[in-house]
Write a protein that holds these residues in place. Structure first.
Motif, PDB file in Angstrom:
ATOM      1  N   SER A   1       0.408   3.570  -3.081  1.00 30.78           N
ATOM      2  CA  SER A   1      -0.930   4.403  -2.868  1.00 30.78           C
ATOM      3  C   SER A   1      -1.202   5.408  -2.025  1.00 30.78           C
ATOM      4  CB  SER A   1      -1.980   3.279  -2.885  1.00 30.78           C
ATOM      5  OG  SER A   1      -2.157   2.393  -1.810  1.00 30.78           O
ATOM      6  N   TYR A   2      -0.403   5.207  -0.897  1.00 35.03           N
ATOM      7  CA  TYR A   2      -0.302   6.102   0.295  1.00 35.03           C
ATOM      8  C   TYR A   2       0.418   7.304  -0.078  1.00 35.03           C
ATOM      9  CZ  TYR A   2       1.588   7.889   4.767  1.00 35.03           C
ATOM     10  OH  TYR A   2       1.921   8.830   5.867  1.00 35.03           O
TER      11      TYR A   2
ATOM     12  N   TYR B   1       0.852  -1.237  -0.152  1.00 35.71           N
ATOM     13  CA  TYR B   1      -0.033   0.010   0.212  1.00 35.71           C
ATOM     14  C   TYR B   1       0.514   1.263  -0.051  1.00 35.71           C
ATOM     15  CZ  TYR B   1      -3.979  -2.891   1.121  1.00 35.71           C
ATOM     16  OH  TYR B   1      -5.188  -3.906   1.170  1.00 35.71           O
TER      17      TYR B   1
ATOM     18  N   TYR C   1      -3.944   5.827   7.624  1.00 29.87           N
ATOM     19  CA  TYR C   1      -4.404   5.926   6.371  1.00 29.87           C
ATOM     20  C   TYR C   1      -4.929   4.298   5.815  1.00 29.87           C
ATOM     21  CZ  TYR C   1      -3.762   5.104   1.067  1.00 29.87           C
ATOM     22  OH  TYR C   1      -3.900   4.955  -0.351  1.00 29.87           O
ATOM     23  N   LEU C   2      -4.429   3.424   6.069  1.00 31.97           N
ATOM     24  CA  LEU C   2      -5.216   2.073   5.851  1.00 31.97           C
ATOM     25  C   LEU C   2      -6.306   2.015   6.319  1.00 31.97           C
ATOM     26  CD1 LEU C   2      -1.850  -0.192   6.337  1.00 31.97           C
ATOM     27  CD2 LEU C   2      -2.753   0.486   4.261  1.00 31.97           C
TER      28      LEU C   2
ATOM     29  N   ASP D   1      -1.983   9.201  -3.073  1.00 30.85           N
ATOM     30  CA  ASP D   1      -3.147   9.834  -2.243  1.00 30.85           C
ATOM     31  C   ASP D   1      -2.664  11.196  -1.471  1.00 30.85           C
ATOM     32  OD1 ASP D   1      -4.928   8.030  -3.402  1.00 30.85           O
ATOM     33  OD2 ASP D   1      -4.727   6.802  -1.462  1.00 30.85           O
TER      34      ASP D   1
ATOM     35  N   MET E   1      -8.638   4.897   4.507  1.00 34.00           N
ATOM     36  CA  MET E   1      -8.894   4.760   2.989  1.00 34.00           C
ATOM     37  C   MET E   1      -8.939   3.346   2.389  1.00 34.00           C
ATOM     38  SD  MET E   1      -8.623   7.896   2.140  1.00 34.00           S
ATOM     39  CE  MET E   1      -8.352   7.743   0.531  1.00 34.00           C
ATOM     40  N   HIS E   2      -8.585   2.228   3.288  1.00 36.51           N
ATOM     41  CA  HIS E   2      -8.872   0.921   2.789  1.00 36.51           C
ATOM     42  C   HIS E   2      -9.474  -0.040   3.609  1.00 36.51           C
ATOM     43  CE1 HIS E   2      -6.301   1.695  -0.766  1.00 36.51           C
ATOM     44  NE2 HIS E   2      -5.478   2.634  -0.060  1.00 36.51           N
ATOM     45  N   ARG E   3      -9.787   0.489   5.139  1.00 38.87           N
ATOM     46  CA  ARG E   3     -10.600  -0.417   5.888  1.00 38.87           C
ATOM     47  C   ARG E   3      -9.667  -1.789   6.242  1.00 38.87           C
ATOM     48  NH1 ARG E   3     -12.859   3.658   6.085  1.00 38.87           N
ATOM     49  NH2 ARG E   3     -15.350   3.792   6.732  1.00 38.87           N
ATOM     50  N   VAL E   4      -8.265  -1.435   6.265  1.00 40.38           N
ATOM     51  CA  VAL E   4      -7.165  -2.367   6.540  1.00 40.38           C
ATOM     52  C   VAL E   4      -6.474  -2.097   7.973  1.00 40.38           C
ATOM     53  CG1 VAL E   4      -4.937  -3.449   5.679  1.00 40.38           C
ATOM     54  CG2 VAL E   4      -6.812  -2.878   4.069  1.00 40.38           C
TER      55      VAL E   4
ATOM     56  N   TYR F   1      -5.852  11.891   0.654  1.00 44.23           N
ATOM     57  CA  TYR F   1      -5.769  11.793   2.052  1.00 44.23           C
ATOM     58  C   TYR F   1      -5.009  12.832   2.861  1.00 44.23           C
ATOM     59  CZ  TYR F   1      -3.784   9.872   6.276  1.00 44.23           C
ATOM     60  OH  TYR F   1      -3.421   9.453   7.640  1.00 44.23           O
TER      61      TYR F   1
END
Length: 286
Positions: free
Chosen positions: A194-195, A191, A262-263, A198, A266-269, A204
């Motif tokens: 993408s971090y 990720y 961020y995870l 964004d 933005m990604h629900r991780v 983000y």
């Protein structure tokens, strides 16, 4: 640009170590720069420069782009050669003067332009090196460490297709996330691109308190003298050393925390070790 920043030498021809050594022959330091006590008399003194034991006839190398600025001889140091290495990063306003002593022969005349790796002299078995930055004496070990770091960055950049980010410092620092570091490394591999994207696109936004904490820690490090403990290099541009460990640990903790934030948003991780309460806190900021 202040003195500490200009001490990171930039050389158009790259960098080289002062002599080549066989892989099976360890580099032998005969004497280090600095204060010493005579074991026999108890008298204290200061050793200017640094001594290496090398095989007689070993080729001495130009460390970077420079010019032969002096050739001399005396009874203590024997035959000496001086090379001036200007810093091209600041328009050659600063420079290093490196003196190679106890040489058996020089193969460069006064005024000769040299580049990294050029043969400039042969050694008679003991190599004495002294280094001055803008006329001020400098520990040769600090200077040679900087040259080595820049050489590592340049060589790894060439090997990786102009990607200098693979060269990193290996500091023994720790964060509250040490136990989860393996999982975090895997998440970053997946990720981190993408971090950064964004962040750059504004998709983000780093929380205000995170930016504030980061600025405060960096400023605290400057006030406490955590930076420029060593001569700066491409690999270590702030000259970081042991004094900076606590600052590095706190900065890493802040950055990892923001990445996890961020995870979640933005990604629900989430980290597998997180409880439902910790997940909710990340999602709501409460």
């Amino acid at each position: 640009m202040d003195k500490q920043q200009t001490m990171n030498l930039f050389s158009p021809s790259g960098y080289a170590m002062p002599f080549e050594a066989d892989e099976n022959t360890p580099i032998e330091v005969a004497r280090k720069h600095g204060r010493y006590t005579n074991e026999r008399t108890g008298e204290e003194g200061f050793f200017h420069g640094m001594d290496f034991r090398v095989r007689r006839g070993t080729w001495l190398k130009a460390l970077a782009t420079g010019i032969v600025s002096g050739i001399s001889s005396d009874t203590q140091k024997g035959f000496s050669l001086i090379v001036n290495y200007p810093n091209y990063a600041d328009g050659k306003r600063s420079s290093y003067d490196v003196t190679y002593s106890h040489i058996s022969e020089a193969v460069c005349n006064f005024g000769k332009n040299v580049k990294a790796g050029d043969n400039i002299a042969r050694c008679d078995g003991l190599l004495h090196i002294e280094v001055r930055f803008n006329g001020e004496e400098t520990d040769p070990l600090e200077f040679l460490t900087m040259i080595r770091d820049n050489l590592i960055v340049n060589s790894q950049t060439d090997m990786s297709g102009a990607n200098p980010e693979i060269a990193t410092l290996d500091f023994d620092v720790h964060t509250p996330y040490d136990a989860q570091q393996g999982e975090i490394d895997q998440l970053m591999m997946r990720y981190f691109g993408s971090y950064m994207t964004d962040l750059l696109k504004g998709n983000y936004h780093v929380p205000g308190n995170t930016e504030r904490d980061l600025r405060d820690v960096i400023a605290e490090g400057a006030r406490g003298g955590a930076y420029y403990e060593h001569t700066p290099s491409m690999l270590n541009p702030l000259g970081l050393g042991q004094r900076s460990f606590s600052i590095i640990e706190r900065v890493q903790t802040i950055l990892i925390t923001d990445f996890l934030n961020y995870l979640a948003l933005m990604h629900r991780v989430f980290l597998s070790s997180m409880s439902e309460i910790e997940k909710k806190k990340l999602l709501t900021g409460l």
